[in-house]
Design a protein around this motif. Sequence first.
Motif, short mmCIF file in Angstrom:
data_model
loop_
_atom_site.label_atom_id
_atom_site.label_comp_id
_atom_site.label_asym_id
_atom_site.label_seq_id
_atom_site.Cartn_x
_atom_site.Cartn_y
_atom_site.Cartn_z
N HIS A 433 -18.86 99.01 114.72
CA HIS A 433 -20.26 98.57 114.84
C HIS A 433 -20.32 97.04 114.90
O HIS A 433 -20.40 96.35 113.88
CB HIS A 433 -21.08 99.08 113.66
N PHE A 434 -20.29 96.49 116.14
CA PHE A 434 -20.25 95.04 116.29
C PHE A 434 -21.53 94.38 115.79
O PHE A 434 -21.50 93.45 114.97
CB PHE A 434 -20.01 94.67 117.76
N TRP A 435 -22.68 94.83 116.26
CA TRP A 435 -23.94 94.16 115.92
C TRP A 435 -24.27 94.31 114.44
O TRP A 435 -24.79 93.37 113.81
CB TRP A 435 -25.08 94.69 116.78
N ARG A 436 -23.95 95.45 113.86
CA ARG A 436 -24.18 95.61 112.43
C ARG A 436 -23.28 94.68 111.62
O ARG A 436 -23.72 94.06 110.64
CB ARG A 436 -23.93 97.07 112.01
N ASN A 437 -22.02 94.54 112.05
CA ASN A 437 -21.11 93.62 111.37
C ASN A 437 -21.56 92.17 111.53
O ASN A 437 -21.46 91.37 110.59
CB ASN A 437 -19.69 93.79 111.91
N LEU A 438 -22.06 91.82 112.71
CA LEU A 438 -22.54 90.46 112.94
C LEU A 438 -23.75 90.15 112.06
O LEU A 438 -23.83 89.07 111.45
CB LEU A 438 -22.89 90.28 114.41
N ALA A 439 -24.70 91.08 111.98
CA ALA A 439 -25.87 90.88 111.12
C ALA A 439 -25.45 90.77 109.66
O ALA A 439 -25.99 89.94 108.91
CB ALA A 439 -26.85 92.03 111.31
N HIS A 440 -24.47 91.57 109.24
CA HIS A 440 -23.99 91.51 107.86
C HIS A 440 -23.38 90.14 107.56
O HIS A 440 -23.56 89.60 106.46
CB HIS A 440 -22.96 92.62 107.61
N GLN A 441 -22.66 89.57 108.51
CA GLN A 441 -22.09 88.23 108.32
C GLN A 441 -23.18 87.22 107.98
O GLN A 441 -22.99 86.37 107.10
CB GLN A 441 -21.35 87.78 109.59
N ILE A 442 -24.30 87.30 108.68
CA ILE A 442 -25.35 86.28 108.53
C ILE A 442 -26.10 86.45 107.21
O ILE A 442 -26.21 85.50 106.42
CB ILE A 442 -26.31 86.36 109.74
N TRP A 443 -26.60 87.66 106.95
CA TRP A 443 -27.47 87.78 105.78
C TRP A 443 -26.68 87.75 104.47
O TRP A 443 -27.18 87.22 103.46
CB TRP A 443 -28.35 89.01 105.87
N SER A 444 -25.45 88.25 104.45
CA SER A 444 -24.66 88.19 103.22
C SER A 444 -24.27 86.75 102.90
O SER A 444 -24.26 86.33 101.73
CB SER A 444 -23.42 89.07 103.34
N LEU A 445 -23.95 85.96 103.93
CA LEU A 445 -23.63 84.55 103.71
C LEU A 445 -24.84 83.79 103.18
O LEU A 445 -24.72 82.99 102.24
CB LEU A 445 -23.15 83.93 105.03
N ALA A 446 -26.01 84.05 103.76
CA ALA A 446 -27.23 83.38 103.29
C ALA A 446 -27.52 83.73 101.83
O ALA A 446 -27.89 82.86 101.02
CB ALA A 446 -28.41 83.77 104.18
N ALA A 447 -27.33 84.99 101.45
CA ALA A 447 -27.58 85.41 100.07
C ALA A 447 -26.63 84.73 99.10
O ALA A 447 -27.04 84.24 98.03
CB ALA A 447 -27.45 86.93 99.97
N LEU A 448 -25.35 84.65 99.45
CA LEU A 448 -24.37 84.03 98.56
C LEU A 448 -24.58 82.52 98.43
O LEU A 448 -24.42 81.95 97.35
CB LEU A 448 -22.95 84.33 99.05
N LEU A 449 -24.94 81.88 99.53
CA LEU A 449 -25.23 80.45 99.46
C LEU A 449 -26.43 80.18 98.56
O LEU A 449 -26.43 79.23 97.76
CB LEU A 449 -25.50 79.89 100.86
N ALA A 450 -27.46 81.01 98.67
CA ALA A 450 -28.64 80.84 97.81
C ALA A 450 -28.28 81.05 96.34
O ALA A 450 -28.72 80.28 95.47
CB ALA A 450 -29.73 81.82 98.25
N LEU A 451 -27.47 82.06 96.04
CA LEU A 451 -27.07 82.30 94.65
C LEU A 451 -26.22 81.16 94.11
O LEU A 451 -26.41 80.72 92.97
CB LEU A 451 -26.30 83.62 94.57
N ALA A 452 -25.28 80.66 94.91
CA ALA A 452 -24.43 79.56 94.47
C ALA A 452 -25.23 78.30 94.20
O ALA A 452 -25.02 77.61 93.19
CB ALA A 452 -23.34 79.29 95.51
N TRP A 453 -26.17 78.00 95.10
CA TRP A 453 -27.00 76.80 94.91
C TRP A 453 -27.89 76.94 93.66
O TRP A 453 -28.03 75.99 92.88
CB TRP A 453 -27.87 76.58 96.14
N ALA A 454 -28.49 78.11 93.47
CA ALA A 454 -29.36 78.33 92.31
C ALA A 454 -28.57 78.19 91.01
O ALA A 454 -29.04 77.57 90.04
CB ALA A 454 -30.02 79.70 92.40
N CYS A 455 -27.37 78.74 90.96
CA CYS A 455 -26.55 78.65 89.73
C CYS A 455 -26.13 77.21 89.47
O CYS A 455 -26.05 76.77 88.31
CB CYS A 455 -25.32 79.54 89.86
N ARG A 456 -25.86 76.46 90.52
CA ARG A 456 -25.52 75.04 90.35
C ARG A 456 -26.70 74.27 89.75
O ARG A 456 -26.53 73.45 88.83
CB ARG A 456 -25.13 74.44 91.69
N GLU A 457 -27.91 74.54 90.26
CA GLU A 457 -29.08 73.84 89.75
C GLU A 457 -29.34 74.21 88.30
O GLU A 457 -29.71 73.35 87.47
CB GLU A 457 -30.30 74.18 90.61
N VAL A 458 -29.16 75.48 87.94
CA VAL A 458 -29.36 75.91 86.55
C VAL A 458 -28.33 75.22 85.64
O VAL A 458 -28.66 74.76 84.55
CB VAL A 458 -29.27 77.44 86.44
#
Length: 514
Positions: A433-458
Amino acid sequence: MQASTPTLARRYAYKLLANVASVPVYLVMEAILPRALGPQMYGNYSFATNLFQQLSGFLDMGTSTCFYNALSRRQGEGGLIAFYVRVGLLVLCISLAAAALMLVPPVGNLLMPDVPGWLAPLAAVWAFLTWWGRVLRSTNDALGETVPSELVRTALSLVAVLALGTLFWCDALTVHSLFAQQYVMLGSTALGYWFVTRSAWRRRFGAPVPLSLEAHARRAYTREFFDYSHPLFVQALLSFAMLSMERWLLQWFDGSAEQGFFALSQKVSMACFLFVSAMTPLIMRELSIAWGRRDAAAMGRLINRFAPLLYVVAAYFSCFTLVEGAALVRIFGGEEFAAAIVPVQIMALYPLHQAYGQLAGSVFHATGRTRILRNMAAAECVYGLATAWLLLAPADLYGFHLGATGLACKTVFVQMLTVNLYLWLASRFVPLHFWRNLAHQIWSLAALLALAWACREVSLLAGLGGAESIPRFFLSGILYTCCVALFAAVLPAFLGLSRQEVRELIIRFRRRKG
């Protein structure tokens, strides 16, 4: 076969254990070497070893992958091992000849600008031992002897880090003593792998590994490897040219210090990939076996199941590294490497697509579609070198002259584009599933970046120091790990799993525990 060969999960567990044991080696080396050698000598060391590592990769020309796939399918064929020992000797001889050529001043000054020529033979031997160790390790993987092989690597990795730390604390760590320590570690590891291979062969077939080879068998193997690898000659040549040229451009335009900054960012990104690299060779073996049965559907299921999971594991480390780049540079390099913060943050994203790239590439290797790899390498060489020149060259040569930061941008961008092209091409003949894998790359990366930034600020609000504070860094890491674990539990799709698959895993675990 099930009784004699450990399961995929068990082999992964031991590979992961060995990689966890390798983490201190990487961390200690990257915390010690930049401080002990300084930016300039560290850059010289990195440039020389990278050059000969790329040469070993070129001389390989995909033959090690052919050897791995063939031995996975024909595990009782000792002639394969005997033949590839001869290939290894040929690679060693050519590497040493190239190193001797570098000692000629006009050649050395051109190909290794501002780098001492005596580093060439030292780097050539280091690169060969590194490559040959990987070959022997993959031999054990192909034979299903992953567990004892990884135990050898684990033990020797811990011994190596103790030796390196001792040299540093005794103020005896120079580039010469570093090469000596590396030779002992790499040579001992290769010898340990060979003992595992020999023991497994004797146990299975009641005879030592055959190293003699009759003339007709040698000709047959030569034809087999040539048919598999000759389409890869162009790919190997172009990859060698591009990867060597971009480091050469950085050395020529910016010198050894910028080379050292990029080397530090590259080593930090490699540490992020250690946990993922434990799994990829094992999945590649399963892909090869599946294609041997002409089961394309099984190949698609393997990639759909494991690629998103490996991507998230790599992204877990990469996103934290990107957000905490300042603290990591202080830990690894110290004040002299302050200019490496931005390259480290950019190169933190490099491991994201390495798992996808290896798995997608292994589909072409396993199915023999090496011409696609050749054509892709040609295309990548064009847009990769064009991007490298644009970002590295000075303004009077139509570039932005960004130094290590520019090369980091080029490396991440080109890999992201190339890997997804590989994945799309693989989806044309393997049901993934190419398109499903591509979409997963984008939204999972965005979620992890947001979590990492929030934990750094805390963690900054906790009053444990500024961005480079070590206690604050560890608090941020603990918070980040807890948040990621909770997020994965609430949303299994984050790991590429459905809720039904999670329930099945829980039931299986309870049965095994019972």
